[in-house]
Design a protein around this motif. Structure first.
Motif, mmCIF file in Angstrom:
data_model
loop_
_atom_site.group_PDB
_atom_site.id
_atom_site.type_symbol
_atom_site.label_atom_id
_atom_site.label_comp_id
_atom_site.label_asym_id
_atom_site.label_seq_id
_atom_site.Cartn_x
_atom_site.Cartn_y
_atom_site.Cartn_z
ATOM 1 N N PRO A 77 0.836 -1.198 0.000
ATOM 2 C CA PRO A 77 0.000 0.000 0.000
ATOM 3 C C PRO A 77 0.875 1.254 0.000
ATOM 4 O O PRO A 77 1.908 1.298 0.664
ATOM 5 C CB PRO A 77 -0.787 -0.112 1.308
ATOM 6 N N ILE A 78 0.457 2.238 -0.750
ATOM 7 C CA ILE A 78 1.113 3.548 -0.776
ATOM 8 C C ILE A 78 0.454 4.418 0.289
ATOM 9 O O ILE A 78 1.109 5.198 0.972
ATOM 10 C CB ILE A 78 0.967 4.189 -2.173
ATOM 11 N N HIS A 84 0.157 -0.203 -4.653
ATOM 12 C CA HIS A 84 1.133 -0.497 -5.707
ATOM 13 C C HIS A 84 1.141 -2.004 -5.938
ATOM 14 O O HIS A 84 1.296 -2.779 -4.997
ATOM 15 C CB HIS A 84 2.524 -0.028 -5.269
ATOM 16 N N TRP A 85 0.968 -2.405 -7.194
ATOM 17 C CA TRP A 85 0.880 -3.822 -7.541
ATOM 18 C C TRP A 85 1.663 -4.068 -8.816
ATOM 19 O O TRP A 85 1.635 -3.250 -9.736
ATOM 20 C CB TRP A 85 -0.589 -4.183 -7.738
ATOM 21 N N ILE A 144 1.575 -1.033 -11.362
ATOM 22 C CA ILE A 144 0.331 -0.258 -11.449
ATOM 23 C C ILE A 144 -0.055 0.267 -10.073
ATOM 24 O O ILE A 144 0.043 -0.449 -9.073
ATOM 25 C CB ILE A 144 -0.825 -1.121 -12.009
ATOM 26 N N THR A 145 -0.493 1.514 -10.045
ATOM 27 C CA THR A 145 -1.082 2.082 -8.833
ATOM 28 C C THR A 145 -2.593 2.023 -8.994
ATOM 29 O O THR A 145 -3.142 2.507 -9.991
ATOM 30 C CB THR A 145 -0.627 3.545 -8.605
ATOM 31 N N TRP A 146 -3.248 1.386 -8.011
ATOM 32 C CA TRP A 146 -4.713 1.244 -7.990
ATOM 33 C C TRP A 146 -5.286 2.098 -6.871
ATOM 34 O O TRP A 146 -4.685 2.213 -5.813
ATOM 35 C CB TRP A 146 -5.103 -0.215 -7.719
ATOM 36 N N ARG A 147 -6.478 2.665 -7.090
ATOM 37 C CA ARG A 147 -7.193 3.399 -6.052
ATOM 38 C C ARG A 147 -8.313 2.509 -5.520
ATOM 39 O O ARG A 147 -9.153 2.035 -6.282
ATOM 40 C CB ARG A 147 -7.788 4.696 -6.583
ATOM 41 N N LEU A 156 -4.386 -3.143 8.924
ATOM 42 C CA LEU A 156 -3.781 -3.783 7.759
ATOM 43 C C LEU A 156 -2.795 -2.820 7.094
ATOM 44 O O LEU A 156 -1.695 -3.220 6.716
ATOM 45 C CB LEU A 156 -4.837 -4.234 6.749
ATOM 46 N N PHE A 157 -3.173 -1.563 6.955
ATOM 47 C CA PHE A 157 -2.278 -0.585 6.335
ATOM 48 C C PHE A 157 -0.967 -0.469 7.123
ATOM 49 O O PHE A 157 0.114 -0.483 6.552
ATOM 50 C CB PHE A 157 -2.948 0.787 6.214
ATOM 51 N N THR A 158 -1.065 -0.408 8.441
ATOM 52 C CA THR A 158 0.117 -0.293 9.294
ATOM 53 C C THR A 158 1.015 -1.516 9.150
ATOM 54 O O THR A 158 2.229 -1.399 8.971
ATOM 55 C CB THR A 158 -0.307 -0.114 10.769
ATOM 56 N N LEU A 159 0.405 -2.713 9.195
ATOM 57 C CA LEU A 159 1.151 -3.956 9.058
ATOM 58 C C LEU A 159 1.805 -4.052 7.677
ATOM 59 O O LEU A 159 2.988 -4.360 7.547
ATOM 60 C CB LEU A 159 0.209 -5.143 9.275
#
Length: 165
Positions: A77-78, A84-85, A144-147, A156-159
């Motif tokens: 995650p950005i 970012h994938w 690719i950057t996805w929104r 989850l973002f922190t981890l």
């Protein structure tokens, strides 16, 4: 967690999975009408022609013993809403698959887990919901950057951010 139909509508209004709930791969594939035995599925992506859905199965913390050099994708995650994938290493920008990703002609659904196994066995994936194309760089793989339509849960973002460091 709200039902995906609220987010997707249209032909996916029936979709039974809930955003931010956790599912085993077999449950996700069943929801997507996967045509074969789910145990035959080894890839990290699956496109359903029938539903026009690209499902991405993302493991954030990859171990060298479980992934070959060509599948050690950098996925992270950005921000809580940007992800970012990297596509499969054989996917080019000009390929039908690459064009589908970049044009937004299919519905992209992200399923993310921290690692492949946890203390209970195979780790479930969290359904992050639908994602839309923002930008890309590179080719074979395409970064690719996805929104995300809904921000990922803070824990989850922190981890995931810690794993990406």
């Amino acid at each position: 967690a709200r039902h995906v139909s609220v987010a997707l509508g249209g032909e996916l209004a029936w979709f039974p999975l809930r955003v931010h709930a956790q599912y085993q791969r077999e449950e996700i594939l069943a929801a997507l009408n996967f045509p074969r035995n789910p145990n035959s599925f080894r890839e990290g992506v699956w496109y359903s022609h029938e539903l026009n859905v690209d499902a991405f199965f993302i493991t954030l913390k990859k171990s060298e013993s479980d992934y070959s050099p060509t599948t050690m994708y950098r996925d992270y995650p950005i921000s809580p809403t940007l992800f970012h994938w990297e596509s499969q290493s054989t996917t080019s920008v000009s390929s039908a698959t690459g064009q589908r990703y970049l044009s937004g002609s299919s519905t992209v659904l992200l399923f993310v887990r921290h690692e492949q196994k946890d203390e209970f066995g195979t780790s479930p994936y969290m359904f992050l919901g639908p994602a839309t194309y923002v930008s890309h760089t590179g080719d074979r793989p395409i970064a690719i950057t996805w929104r995300l339509e809904r921000p990922m849960p803070t824990d989850l973002f922190t981890l995931a951010s810690a794993v990406a460091q």
